[in-house]
Design a protein around this motif. Structure first.
Motif, PDB file in Angstrom:
ATOM      1  N   GLN A  23       0.920  -1.389   0.044  1.00 47.65           N
ATOM      2  CA  GLN A  23       0.272   0.140   0.038  1.00 47.65           C
ATOM      3  C   GLN A  23       0.716   1.175   0.030  1.00 47.65           C
ATOM      4  OE1 GLN A  23      -3.824   0.457   2.164  1.00 47.65           O
ATOM      5  NE2 GLN A  23      -2.745  -1.122   3.237  1.00 47.65           N
ATOM      6  N   VAL A  24       1.808   1.187   0.886  1.00 50.97           N
ATOM      7  CA  VAL A  24       2.870   2.569   0.746  1.00 50.97           C
ATOM      8  C   VAL A  24       3.598   2.712  -0.340  1.00 50.97           C
ATOM      9  CG1 VAL A  24       4.736   3.410   1.917  1.00 50.97           C
ATOM     10  CG2 VAL A  24       3.112   2.359   3.382  1.00 50.97           C
ATOM     11  N   MET A  25       3.993   1.318  -1.073  1.00 53.50           N
ATOM     12  CA  MET A  25       4.479   1.459  -2.521  1.00 53.50           C
ATOM     13  C   MET A  25       3.582   2.243  -3.522  1.00 53.50           C
ATOM     14  SD  MET A  25       7.213  -1.340  -2.820  1.00 53.50           S
ATOM     15  CE  MET A  25       6.147  -2.671  -2.645  1.00 53.50           C
ATOM     16  N   VAL A  26       2.527   1.816  -3.518  1.00 55.11           N
ATOM     17  CA  VAL A  26       1.315   2.210  -4.571  1.00 55.11           C
ATOM     18  C   VAL A  26       1.172   3.704  -4.072  1.00 55.11           C
ATOM     19  CG1 VAL A  26      -1.175   2.117  -5.106  1.00 55.11           C
ATOM     20  CG2 VAL A  26       0.252   0.102  -4.740  1.00 55.11           C
ATOM     21  N   TRP A  27       0.928   4.001  -3.057  1.00 55.62           N
ATOM     22  CA  TRP A  27       0.924   5.576  -2.623  1.00 55.62           C
ATOM     23  C   TRP A  27       1.866   6.283  -3.069  1.00 55.62           C
ATOM     24  CZ3 TRP A  27       4.135   8.250   0.651  1.00 55.62           C
ATOM     25  CH2 TRP A  27       3.684   9.674   1.156  1.00 55.62           C
ATOM     26  N   TRP A  28       3.021   5.990  -2.676  1.00 58.12           N
ATOM     27  CA  TRP A  28       4.350   6.636  -3.079  1.00 58.12           C
ATOM     28  C   TRP A  28       4.465   6.779  -4.727  1.00 58.12           C
ATOM     29  CZ3 TRP A  28       9.862   4.464  -4.369  1.00 58.12           C
ATOM     30  CH2 TRP A  28      10.586   5.450  -4.154  1.00 58.12           C
TER      31      TRP A  28
ATOM     32  N   SER B 103      -1.005  13.439  -4.287  1.00 47.39           N
ATOM     33  CA  SER B 103      -1.478  14.297  -3.260  1.00 47.39           C
ATOM     34  C   SER B 103      -0.562  14.117  -1.941  1.00 47.39           C
ATOM     35  CB  SER B 103      -2.868  14.204  -2.760  1.00 47.39           C
ATOM     36  OG  SER B 103      -2.975  12.756  -1.984  1.00 47.39           O
ATOM     37  N   ASN B 104      -0.424  15.002  -0.950  1.00 46.93           N
ATOM     38  CA  ASN B 104       0.375  14.791   0.175  1.00 46.93           C
ATOM     39  C   ASN B 104      -0.355  13.976   1.189  1.00 46.93           C
ATOM     40  OD1 ASN B 104       2.357  16.087  -1.005  1.00 46.93           O
ATOM     41  ND2 ASN B 104       1.811  17.955  -0.238  1.00 46.93           N
ATOM     42  N   HIS B 105      -1.661  13.477   1.016  1.00 45.21           N
ATOM     43  CA  HIS B 105      -2.382  12.781   1.950  1.00 45.21           C
ATOM     44  C   HIS B 105      -1.949  11.318   1.817  1.00 45.21           C
ATOM     45  CE1 HIS B 105      -5.529  11.615   4.677  1.00 45.21           C
ATOM     46  NE2 HIS B 105      -5.875  10.766   3.704  1.00 45.21           N
ATOM     47  N   PHE B 106      -1.214  10.925   3.155  1.00 47.34           N
ATOM     48  CA  PHE B 106      -0.873   9.746   3.365  1.00 47.34           C
ATOM     49  C   PHE B 106      -1.953   8.765   3.656  1.00 47.34           C
ATOM     50  CE2 PHE B 106       1.393   6.275   5.775  1.00 47.34           C
ATOM     51  CZ  PHE B 106       2.016   5.765   4.869  1.00 47.34           C
ATOM     52  N   TRP B 107      -2.809   8.148   2.623  1.00 50.93           N
ATOM     53  CA  TRP B 107      -4.181   7.407   2.929  1.00 50.93           C
ATOM     54  C   TRP B 107      -3.635   6.248   3.459  1.00 50.93           C
ATOM     55  CZ3 TRP B 107      -4.040   3.144  -0.087  1.00 50.93           C
ATOM     56  CH2 TRP B 107      -3.105   3.188  -1.261  1.00 50.93           C
ATOM     57  N   PRO B 108      -2.452   5.419   3.414  1.00 49.61           N
ATOM     58  CA  PRO B 108      -2.346   3.952   3.830  1.00 49.61           C
ATOM     59  C   PRO B 108      -2.579   4.022   5.465  1.00 49.61           C
ATOM     60  CG  PRO B 108      -0.885   4.332   2.042  1.00 49.61           C
ATOM     61  CD  PRO B 108      -1.478   5.702   2.347  1.00 49.61           C
ATOM     62  N   ILE B 109      -2.227   5.185   6.182  1.00 45.58           N
ATOM     63  CA  ILE B 109      -2.101   5.277   7.469  1.00 45.58           C
ATOM     64  C   ILE B 109      -3.482   4.782   8.111  1.00 45.58           C
ATOM     65  CG2 ILE B 109      -3.197   7.618   7.601  1.00 45.58           C
ATOM     66  CD1 ILE B 109      -0.170   6.104   9.641  1.00 45.58           C
ATOM     67  N   TRP B 110      -4.530   4.771   7.232  1.00 40.98           N
ATOM     68  CA  TRP B 110      -5.892   4.419   8.008  1.00 40.98           C
ATOM     69  C   TRP B 110      -5.816   2.676   8.144  1.00 40.98           C
ATOM     70  CZ3 TRP B 110      -8.094   8.245  10.610  1.00 40.98           C
ATOM     71  CH2 TRP B 110      -7.961   9.226   9.916  1.00 40.98           C
ATOM     72  N   SER B 111      -5.409   2.169   7.048  1.00 40.88           N
ATOM     73  CA  SER B 111      -5.586   0.596   7.140  1.00 40.88           C
ATOM     74  C   SER B 111      -4.275   0.255   8.186  1.00 40.88           C
ATOM     75  CB  SER B 111      -5.453  -0.217   5.831  1.00 40.88           C
ATOM     76  OG  SER B 111      -3.984   0.210   5.288  1.00 40.88           O
ATOM     77  N   ILE B 112      -3.088   0.893   8.150  1.00 44.95           N
ATOM     78  CA  ILE B 112      -2.036   0.643   8.822  1.00 44.95           C
ATOM     79  C   ILE B 112      -2.625   0.646  10.386  1.00 44.95           C
ATOM     80  CG2 ILE B 112       0.290   1.270   9.696  1.00 44.95           C
ATOM     81  CD1 ILE B 112       0.819   2.018   6.771  1.00 44.95           C
ATOM     82  N   VAL B 113      -2.950   1.652  10.756  1.00 45.32           N
ATOM     83  CA  VAL B 113      -3.394   1.869  12.152  1.00 45.32           C
ATOM     84  C   VAL B 113      -4.555   0.832  12.657  1.00 45.32           C
ATOM     85  CG1 VAL B 113      -4.392   3.384  13.869  1.00 45.32           C
ATOM     86  CG2 VAL B 113      -2.773   4.204  12.323  1.00 45.32           C
ATOM     87  N   ALA B 114      -5.535   0.727  11.866  1.00 47.92           N
ATOM     88  CA  ALA B 114      -6.838  -0.001  11.971  1.00 47.92           C
ATOM     89  C   ALA B 114      -6.463  -1.394  12.193  1.00 47.92           C
ATOM     90  CB  ALA B 114      -7.915   0.148  10.995  1.00 47.92           C
ATOM     91  N   TRP B 115      -5.749  -2.000  11.385  1.00 49.21           N
ATOM     92  CA  TRP B 115      -5.292  -3.248  11.361  1.00 49.21           C
ATOM     93  C   TRP B 115      -4.263  -3.394  12.539  1.00 49.21           C
ATOM     94  CZ3 TRP B 115      -3.170  -6.249   6.439  1.00 49.21           C
ATOM     95  CH2 TRP B 115      -3.350  -7.602   6.434  1.00 49.21           C
ATOM     96  N   GLY B 116      -3.372  -2.853  12.546  1.00 47.19           N
ATOM     97  CA  GLY B 116      -2.476  -2.931  13.682  1.00 47.19           C
ATOM     98  C   GLY B 116      -3.106  -2.818  15.056  1.00 47.19           C
TER      99      GLY B 116
END
Length: 51
Positions: free
Chosen positions: A11-16, A21-34
């Motif tokens: 997900q981070v690679m796809v975002w990168w 945009s500068n919005h780091f959208w993978p954070i939502w699944s990283i935090v929730a799943w974490g």
């Protein structure tokens, strides 16, 4: 745990690569799943209750 790391790394690679945009959208699944993974590990590793 390996699935968590691999999936979130993808997900981070796809975002990168694709997201301009500068919005780091993978954070939502990283935090929730974490959080879910943390509770699972905590539930599995704590000692069993007797009584």
């Amino acid at each position: 745990m390996l699935c968590y790391v691999v999936f979130n790394a993808v997900q981070v690679m796809v975002w990168w690569i694709f997201d301009s945009s500068n919005h780091f959208w993978p954070i939502w699944s990283i935090v929730a799943w974490g959080i879910g993974l943390m509770f699972h590990i905590w539930g599995v590793s704590r000692p069993a209750r007797v009584g």
